[in-house]
Motif scaffolding. Structure first.
Motif, short mmCIF file in Angstrom:
data_model
loop_
_atom_site.label_atom_id
_atom_site.label_comp_id
_atom_site.label_asym_id
_atom_site.label_seq_id
_atom_site.Cartn_x
_atom_site.Cartn_y
_atom_site.Cartn_z
N ILE A 9 -100.54 -34.62 74.98
CA ILE A 9 -101.44 -33.58 74.49
C ILE A 9 -100.71 -32.24 74.42
O ILE A 9 -100.97 -31.43 73.53
CB ILE A 9 -102.67 -33.47 75.41
CG1 ILE A 9 -103.52 -34.73 75.27
CG2 ILE A 9 -103.50 -32.23 75.09
CD1 ILE A 9 -104.65 -34.81 76.28
N VAL A 10 -99.82 -32.00 75.38
CA VAL A 10 -99.05 -30.75 75.39
C VAL A 10 -97.58 -31.07 75.20
O VAL A 10 -97.13 -32.19 75.45
CB VAL A 10 -99.26 -29.97 76.71
CG1 VAL A 10 -100.74 -29.64 76.92
CG2 VAL A 10 -98.71 -30.73 77.91
N ASP A 11 -96.83 -30.08 74.77
CA ASP A 11 -95.38 -30.26 74.59
C ASP A 11 -94.66 -30.22 75.93
O ASP A 11 -93.80 -31.04 76.21
CB ASP A 11 -94.83 -29.17 73.66
CG ASP A 11 -95.47 -29.20 72.30
OD1 ASP A 11 -95.26 -30.19 71.57
OD2 ASP A 11 -96.21 -28.25 71.96
N ILE A 12 -95.03 -29.22 76.74
CA ILE A 12 -94.41 -29.05 78.05
C ILE A 12 -95.51 -28.88 79.09
O ILE A 12 -96.37 -28.02 78.97
CB ILE A 12 -93.48 -27.82 78.09
CG1 ILE A 12 -92.32 -27.99 77.10
CG2 ILE A 12 -92.94 -27.58 79.50
CD1 ILE A 12 -91.41 -26.78 77.00
N GLY A 13 -95.49 -29.73 80.11
CA GLY A 13 -96.42 -29.58 81.21
C GLY A 13 -95.78 -28.73 82.30
O GLY A 13 -94.56 -28.57 82.34
N ALA A 14 -96.61 -28.18 83.19
CA ALA A 14 -96.10 -27.37 84.28
C ALA A 14 -96.66 -27.89 85.59
O ALA A 14 -97.85 -28.20 85.70
CB ALA A 14 -96.49 -25.91 84.09
N ALA A 15 -95.81 -27.98 86.61
CA ALA A 15 -96.23 -28.47 87.92
C ALA A 15 -95.49 -27.71 89.01
O ALA A 15 -94.26 -27.58 88.94
CB ALA A 15 -95.97 -29.96 88.05
N SER A 16 -96.24 -27.22 89.99
CA SER A 16 -95.60 -26.51 91.11
C SER A 16 -95.42 -27.47 92.28
O SER A 16 -95.81 -27.20 93.41
CB SER A 16 -96.46 -25.31 91.51
OG SER A 16 -97.80 -25.70 91.76
N GLU A 17 -94.81 -28.58 91.99
CA GLU A 17 -94.55 -29.63 92.97
C GLU A 17 -93.53 -30.59 92.38
O GLU A 17 -93.30 -30.61 91.17
CB GLU A 17 -95.83 -30.40 93.29
CG GLU A 17 -96.45 -31.07 92.05
CD GLU A 17 -97.72 -31.83 92.36
OE1 GLU A 17 -97.64 -32.80 93.14
OE2 GLU A 17 -98.76 -31.45 91.82
N ASP A 18 -92.91 -31.38 93.26
CA ASP A 18 -92.03 -32.44 92.78
C ASP A 18 -92.89 -33.59 92.27
O ASP A 18 -93.83 -34.03 92.94
CB ASP A 18 -91.12 -32.93 93.90
CG ASP A 18 -89.82 -32.14 93.97
OD1 ASP A 18 -89.28 -31.81 92.90
OD2 ASP A 18 -89.37 -31.85 95.09
N VAL A 19 -92.58 -34.07 91.08
CA VAL A 19 -93.33 -35.16 90.47
C VAL A 19 -92.49 -36.44 90.53
O VAL A 19 -91.30 -36.43 90.20
CB VAL A 19 -93.68 -34.82 89.00
CG1 VAL A 19 -94.42 -35.97 88.33
CG2 VAL A 19 -94.50 -33.53 88.94
N ASP A 20 -93.10 -37.51 90.96
CA ASP A 20 -92.42 -38.80 91.04
C ASP A 20 -92.28 -39.37 89.63
O ASP A 20 -93.21 -39.96 89.09
CB ASP A 20 -93.21 -39.76 91.92
CG ASP A 20 -92.57 -41.15 92.02
OD1 ASP A 20 -91.47 -41.34 91.46
OD2 ASP A 20 -93.18 -42.03 92.65
N THR A 21 -91.10 -39.18 89.04
CA THR A 21 -90.86 -39.66 87.68
C THR A 21 -90.21 -41.04 87.65
O THR A 21 -89.82 -41.53 86.60
CB THR A 21 -89.97 -38.66 86.92
OG1 THR A 21 -88.72 -38.51 87.63
CG2 THR A 21 -90.64 -37.31 86.79
N VAL A 22 -90.10 -41.66 88.82
CA VAL A 22 -89.50 -42.98 88.90
C VAL A 22 -90.58 -44.07 88.95
O VAL A 22 -90.57 -45.01 88.16
CB VAL A 22 -88.59 -43.11 90.15
CG1 VAL A 22 -88.06 -44.54 90.27
CG2 VAL A 22 -87.44 -42.11 90.08
#
Length: 329
Positions: A110-123
């Motif tokens: 839905i968005v081009d770039i998301g923002a997160a003020s935390e480490d996101v588990d991308t694995v």
């Protein structure tokens, strides 16, 4: 298709407030693509004034939509303004919604770039996402009409939030017994009402669980700005926000979680903690500021991410009370 509909929602000239646009983002992130058709019939939105420029408003040929963490939002807004000045014809829209909405809306494209003020588990949890750190910050405890003569410990914070009544308050006597706090009246205790990296960081520091605060009776407020405004507008209140929001407050004060109550000292100690140096500020209250992309960034997305990481943008991070990659390297 969904992304184009949402971009139209945010950029149409009819104009709805950024608050409505943010609410729409949250609903879409939670409810999924099926909600878009219904929402499109009711709302249209202009780009918020904090992230628009005359050149872009005159008909941009290329657009970026950035949304998510309300902690990352202030620096995204000033970065967007600077980026558009240097790249005529590019339009960058910035919205909040919380880290949870940033993660979900990026995964849904839905968005081009998301923002997160935390480490996101991308694995494991979010394998479709790529994480790009642009800076870092720290979470602080703020209050109005509430004082403490000693350092407020994680256990005391946990005791305080666990003793919140069904009305969202803690009596002065209970607050003193549970957390060593002094107040002349019942204390209204605030937390975040949406999925938030700020709350997860604070919750994990206090209880070693990111979800502990889900079961408290603390009153919810929207975003860092909402919590700050709620505390400032109360006679006796306590809450937690990113340091960048607390730094500019004229009525809310910092409670000592280890680095004192002077904004200057706290900021210096947060930076030490982020750099892995000896510090009195709890390392558990520091966190990264991340951008997220659905897979590898497009050329324009990568350009904006690289722009945010440039040494030249260090002053923009400092302006909003955050730390750039140069600061923490």
């Amino acid at each position: 298709m969904i992304r184009e509909m949402i971009k139209k929602l945010f950029n149409d000239d009819a104009g709805v407030s950024p608050i409505i646009a943010t609410l729409v983002l949250i609903v879409v992130a939670i409810a999924g693509a099926a909600a878009v058709g219904v929402l499109m019939g009711s709302f249209s939105s202009d780009v918020s004034s904090s992230s628009s420029s005359e050149g872009a408003a005159n008909g941009a040929s290329t657009e970026l939509l950035i949304a998510g963490s309300t902690t990352v939002q202030p620096v995204s807004e000033v970065l967007a303004e600077a980026f558009m000045r240097e790249n005529q014809g590019v339009k960058v829209t910035v919205q909040g919604g919380g880290s949870g909405a940033g993660i979900s809306s990026t995964e849904m494209d839905i968005v081009d770039i998301g923002a997160a003020s935390e480490d996101v588990d991308t694995v494991t949890t979010h394998p479709k996402l790529q994480q790009h750190q642009i800076g870092a910050s720290g979470v602080v405890l703020i209050a109005k009409g509430v004082t403490s003569t000693t350092v407020v410990t994680p256990q005391e914070v946990k005791n305080l939030y666990n003793n919140v009544s069904s009305t969202g308050t803690v009596s002065a006597a209970t607050a003193n017994t549970a957390a060593g706090l002094t107040a002349a009246a019942p204390i209204t205790v605030y937390q975040r009402e949406e999925s938030s990296g700020t709350e997860e960081t604070f919750s994990k520091w206090a209880s070693n669980s990111k979800t502990w605060m889900d079961d408290t009776n603390a009153t919810g407020a929207s975003g860092n700005a909402g919590v700050l405004k709620a505390v400032e507008g109360s006679s006796c209140a306590i809450g937690f926000v990113d340091f960048g929001f607390a730094e500019g407050s004229t009525s809310a004060t910092l409670l000592d979680v280890g680095a004192g109550t002077s904004a200057t000292t706290v900021k210096a100690e947060i930076l030490k903690a982020l750099k892995g140096e000896s510090s009195t500020f709890p390392a558990g209250l520091t966190r990264p500021l991340n951008y997220l992309t659905n897979g590898a960034p497009s050329t324009l997305e990568q350009s904006f991410i690289d722009f945010a990481r440039q040494p030249a943008q260090d002053a923009l991070f400092d302006e909003v009370g955050y730390f750039s990659m140069i600061d923490i390297s």
